[in-house]
Design an enzyme around this catalytic site. Structure first.
Site, PDB file in Angstrom:
ATOM      1  N   ALA A   1       1.727   4.455   1.898  1.00  0.00           N
ATOM      2  CA  ALA A   1       1.340   5.644   1.137  1.00  0.00           C
ATOM      3  C   ALA A   1       2.273   6.817   1.422  1.00  0.00           C
ATOM      4  O   ALA A   1       2.679   7.537   0.510  1.00  0.00           O
ATOM      5  CB  ALA A   1      -0.110   6.023   1.452  1.00  0.00           C
TER       6      ALA A   1
ATOM      7  N   THR B   1      -3.168  -2.842  -2.605  1.00  0.00           N
ATOM      8  CA  THR B   1      -3.424  -2.047  -3.801  1.00  0.00           C
ATOM      9  C   THR B   1      -3.253  -2.950  -5.007  1.00  0.00           C
ATOM     10  O   THR B   1      -2.856  -4.114  -4.880  1.00  0.00           O
ATOM     11  CB  THR B   1      -2.466  -0.856  -3.893  1.00  0.00           C
TER      12      THR B   1
END
Length: 317
Positions: free
Chosen positions: A120, A72
């Site tokens: 996540a 990310t």
């Protein structure tokens, strides 16, 4: 049957159904597995020691292909107008792109935001717990939780579950009685204040843009453009970053969602700017004071007369 229930005969062992023991065991397992419904800090641990190390061995022994690689790009920086947070929206598992619309900036309260980087599930769960505690703090003490208190809470959680496979790198940004705050915390128990942070697989590319373009005395539009440009360059060079670029601004009035722009739209803007700057730098006419784009980061070409003058000055010394 009613008389048996009143007298308690139905509770005797020989009066129970043959599947009663199995049902009780299943209910007990269900209670253990959902213990975090009552206490969100009590999670059911894996049934073996050192999960972060032994899980990989168990997966290899069973022949199951599980790739925990993730990536990310999130960034945050402080300037005279407050704090800016920006992040992409791509969620990956190895080479597989699971989502292009992942929301990696979470609203904890009206004056505090948190970013997601790492696993996540870990980040989303603990951000929800933190948002719940922020709201309870407001109801109990009639004032907002400070950013330092929220960061300390995440660090305590990281210390409690250290070595159990928790993968989390977060930034907490907000505005409290002491002014704007930007704090980095991760699953190793690190907690540090700073003015510029970038977390994720694309952070080296984003930091390269931030290091050359960031300054404290910026206008709001300059800060927004710098954050979008940094995320764009990270998404163009990091395969694990992409999707929608979300931009937030935090000041004394609270946080605001400034924009949600697709990376392809930013490519049309910044790629065109870079090409025009390339031609200007090649001809010696580039006068950008803040080299934020890849084209403007190239050294300026001096005219031939200036080069000869500098060489003559050095030789005379």
């Amino acid at each position: 049957m009613a008389l048996e229930s009143i007298c308690g005969v139905s509770r005797w062992p020989f009066m129970r159904r043959f599947d009663h023991v199995q049902t009780e065991w299943q209910l007990e397992q269900l209670r253990d597995g959902t213990s975090n419904f009552e206490n969100p800090y009590a999670l059911m641990a894996p049934p073996f020691e050192n999960p972060a190390l032994n899980l990989c061995k168990i997966v290899d022994h069973c022949g199951i292909q599980m790739d925990f690689a993730h990536g990310t790009t999130t960034l945050g920086f402080k300037y005279q107008g407050g704090v800016v947070l920006c992040a992409d929206s791509r969620a990956t598992s190895g080479q597989y792109i699971g989502s292009q619309t992942m929301k990696k900036i979470v609203e904890l309260n009206d004056y505090m935001l948190g970013t997601l980087a790492g696993g996540a599930a870990d980040c989303v769960y603990w951000d929800r717990v933190l948002a719940r505690d922020c709201r309870l703090h407001e109801l109990r003490f009639k004032r907002r939780m400070s950013v330092d208190a929220a960061a300390r809470m995440i660090v305590n959680i990281s210390a409690e579950y250290k070595g159990m496979g928790l993968v989390m790198g977060m930034m907490l940004a907000g505005y409290d009685d002491e002014g704007p705050k930007l704090i980095y915390v991760d699953s190793e128990g690190v907690r540090c204040h700073g003015n510029v942070f970038s977390v994720g697989s694309g952070s080296p590319y984003a930091l390269g843009v931030l290091d050359t373009g960031h300054r404290y005395m910026m206008t709001d539009q300059e800060a927004y453009d710098l954050a979008r440009r940094a995320i764009y360059h990270a998404t163009s060079k990091d395969a694990y970053s992409g999707g929608i670029v979300r931009l937030y601004h935090i000041n004394a009035q609270g946080w605001r969602n400034i924009s949600n722009t697709d990376c392809s739209e930013l490519h049309d803007v910044y790629c065109k700017d870079d090409n025009s700057c390339d031609s200007a730098c090649t001809s010696g006419g580039c006068h950008n004071e803040l080299p934020c784009s890849s084209g403007s980061q190239r050294p300026k070409v001096l005219p031939e007369n200036d080069v000869l003058a500098q060489v003559a000055a050095v030789t005379q010394e």
